[in-house]
Write a protein that holds these residues in place. Sequence first.
Motif, short mmCIF file in Angstrom:
data_model
loop_
_atom_site.label_atom_id
_atom_site.label_comp_id
_atom_site.label_asym_id
_atom_site.label_seq_id
_atom_site.Cartn_x
_atom_site.Cartn_y
_atom_site.Cartn_z
N VAL A 70 -42.20 -59.08 -53.33
CA VAL A 70 -41.98 -59.86 -52.13
C VAL A 70 -41.13 -61.07 -52.43
CG1 VAL A 70 -44.11 -59.07 -51.05
CG2 VAL A 70 -44.12 -61.15 -52.44
N SER A 71 -40.44 -61.55 -51.40
CA SER A 71 -39.57 -62.72 -51.54
C SER A 71 -40.42 -63.95 -51.84
CB SER A 71 -38.76 -62.92 -50.26
OG SER A 71 -37.93 -64.05 -50.37
N ASN A 93 -31.89 -55.80 -49.78
CA ASN A 93 -31.04 -56.16 -48.64
C ASN A 93 -30.51 -54.92 -47.91
OD1 ASN A 93 -31.40 -58.85 -49.28
ND2 ASN A 93 -29.52 -58.95 -50.49
N ASN A 94 -31.38 -53.94 -47.75
CA ASN A 94 -31.03 -52.68 -47.06
C ASN A 94 -29.99 -51.84 -47.81
OD1 ASN A 94 -32.74 -53.22 -44.79
ND2 ASN A 94 -31.18 -54.64 -44.01
N SER A 95 -29.73 -52.19 -49.07
CA SER A 95 -28.85 -51.38 -49.91
C SER A 95 -29.71 -50.57 -50.87
CB SER A 95 -27.88 -52.27 -50.70
OG SER A 95 -27.01 -52.96 -49.83
N ASN A 96 -29.42 -49.28 -50.96
CA ASN A 96 -30.20 -48.38 -51.81
C ASN A 96 -29.39 -48.01 -53.04
OD1 ASN A 96 -32.05 -46.63 -52.82
ND2 ASN A 96 -31.84 -45.07 -51.24
N GLY A 112 -34.27 -64.08 -58.57
CA GLY A 112 -35.72 -63.95 -58.43
C GLY A 112 -36.23 -64.14 -57.03
N THR A 113 -35.41 -64.71 -56.14
CA THR A 113 -35.85 -64.90 -54.76
C THR A 113 -35.72 -63.63 -53.93
OG1 THR A 113 -33.62 -65.60 -54.07
CG2 THR A 113 -35.14 -67.32 -54.81
N ALA A 114 -34.99 -62.64 -54.43
CA ALA A 114 -34.71 -61.43 -53.64
C ALA A 114 -35.95 -60.55 -53.50
CB ALA A 114 -33.58 -60.63 -54.30
N GLU A 115 -36.13 -60.01 -52.30
CA GLU A 115 -37.16 -58.99 -52.12
C GLU A 115 -36.61 -57.67 -52.61
OE1 GLU A 115 -39.34 -56.81 -48.40
OE2 GLU A 115 -39.60 -58.99 -48.56
N ARG A 116 -37.41 -56.95 -53.37
CA ARG A 116 -36.93 -55.71 -53.98
C ARG A 116 -38.01 -54.64 -53.91
NH1 ARG A 116 -36.73 -57.33 -58.69
NH2 ARG A 116 -38.24 -56.07 -59.80
N LYS A 117 -37.61 -53.44 -53.56
CA LYS A 117 -38.53 -52.31 -53.55
C LYS A 117 -38.07 -51.31 -54.61
CE LYS A 117 -39.79 -50.67 -49.58
NZ LYS A 117 -39.77 -49.95 -48.28
N ASN A 157 -21.29 -64.16 -55.13
CA ASN A 157 -21.86 -62.83 -54.93
C ASN A 157 -23.39 -62.88 -54.90
OD1 ASN A 157 -21.14 -59.82 -54.92
ND2 ASN A 157 -22.73 -59.94 -56.47
N ILE A 158 -23.97 -63.63 -55.82
CA ILE A 158 -25.42 -63.75 -55.89
C ILE A 158 -25.95 -64.48 -54.65
CG2 ILE A 158 -27.31 -64.87 -57.12
CD1 ILE A 158 -26.45 -62.33 -58.45
N GLU A 159 -25.24 -65.52 -54.23
CA GLU A 159 -25.69 -66.28 -53.07
C GLU A 159 -25.69 -65.42 -51.80
OE1 GLU A 159 -23.24 -69.70 -52.84
OE2 GLU A 159 -24.27 -70.77 -54.46
N GLU A 160 -24.71 -64.51 -51.70
CA GLU A 160 -24.62 -63.67 -50.51
C GLU A 160 -25.54 -62.47 -50.57
OE1 GLU A 160 -21.29 -61.28 -47.80
OE2 GLU A 160 -20.68 -62.43 -49.57
N TYR A 161 -25.61 -61.82 -51.75
CA TYR A 161 -26.34 -60.55 -51.84
C TYR A 161 -27.61 -60.64 -52.69
CZ TYR A 161 -21.85 -58.84 -50.16
OH TYR A 161 -20.71 -58.65 -49.43
N HIS A 162 -27.77 -61.70 -53.47
CA HIS A 162 -28.94 -61.91 -54.32
C HIS A 162 -29.06 -60.89 -55.46
CE1 HIS A 162 -30.43 -65.00 -51.66
NE2 HIS A 162 -30.26 -64.18 -50.65
N HIS A 163 -28.02 -60.10 -55.72
CA HIS A 163 -28.11 -59.14 -56.81
C HIS A 163 -26.74 -58.62 -57.19
CE1 HIS A 163 -28.06 -56.53 -53.23
NE2 HIS A 163 -27.43 -55.66 -54.01
#
Length: 327
Positions: A70-71, A93-96, A112-117, A157-163
Amino acid sequence: MIQLKHIDSIHDNWTKPFVEKLNFRIIENKYLLAPEDILDGGVFYKLLSDDLSLAVIDYVAKKEIEFIKVSANSDFWYLIFDLSDGCNNHILNNSNYEVGNESNYNFGFIDGTAERKVIPNIGTRTYSFRIVIRKSYFEELIRPYDLGNFNTRIQENIEEYHHYYGYVDSTSKIILNKIINKKFGDSNYELVVQASAYKLLGVFLKNLVRYNSFTLKHAKADLDAIINTKKHIIEHIWEPFMGVEFLASEAGMSQTKFKSHFKDFFGLSPAIFYKIEKLKLAKELLETKKYDNIKELSSDLNFGKSPSFAHLFKEYFGIDPHDIVNY
């Protein structure tokens, strides 16, 4: 499907929901072992300092499961080196992303702030070496170097996509291949894994200083073309190397541009990439007992004389191919 929501952190408080919700067991404050009906294996984790920790995820999933990070307001970066046998799904971010040793992506640099599944593949080995580094410490390490525009590009790139997802470089793969066959609890396991974490971090920082990121400085069309030539190499791995001229033509590029772009993305020349993929195939064929004759395998894969093949094999994997045959 089983779902587990958790946080991540440099310290070990991330283990709590695994224990409370799925009955994982903590052994010696460094192994997180799963119930055998869910996963065969678990995680080795180690706090290296207040700014740095590592985790080795090594298991085979037996049931469908989603790990949902979780974020949170987390002040760290992840470095993920994923050499899983199958392709695991990472969703951000809805990217698989299909991530694993046989995928187009097996390295990640993630905020580390990004939510990831993460959805592991059932029945194949998941192997992921992860380094968690505090952002302030990371900035301290790179401060002596002038990264110029590259630092701006990756930061944007990290600021926009977090990864950022990419491909494990050849030096890091050599480091990982020396430990991937080690099992939890093996002699010197902890020491070897810790040493590998520092080596991998060093290689990443060195590459960060020396090279620009391919996916940040090149057009998506070029990225797609390079990935397609990689697929072509894999599909024709039993054949002699097709040559840079042919691959460049397939990518619609000049040879100079193609070689430069290919190395930017994979960290290797096309010829070296081809050779390493053949070595990986050779290892798989030996381990699955589809070949028990080194000379025959060397010939079929166009390696030439078997002593040269054995030398290359041991140099890359740290083990003699004859030892696999005789195991």
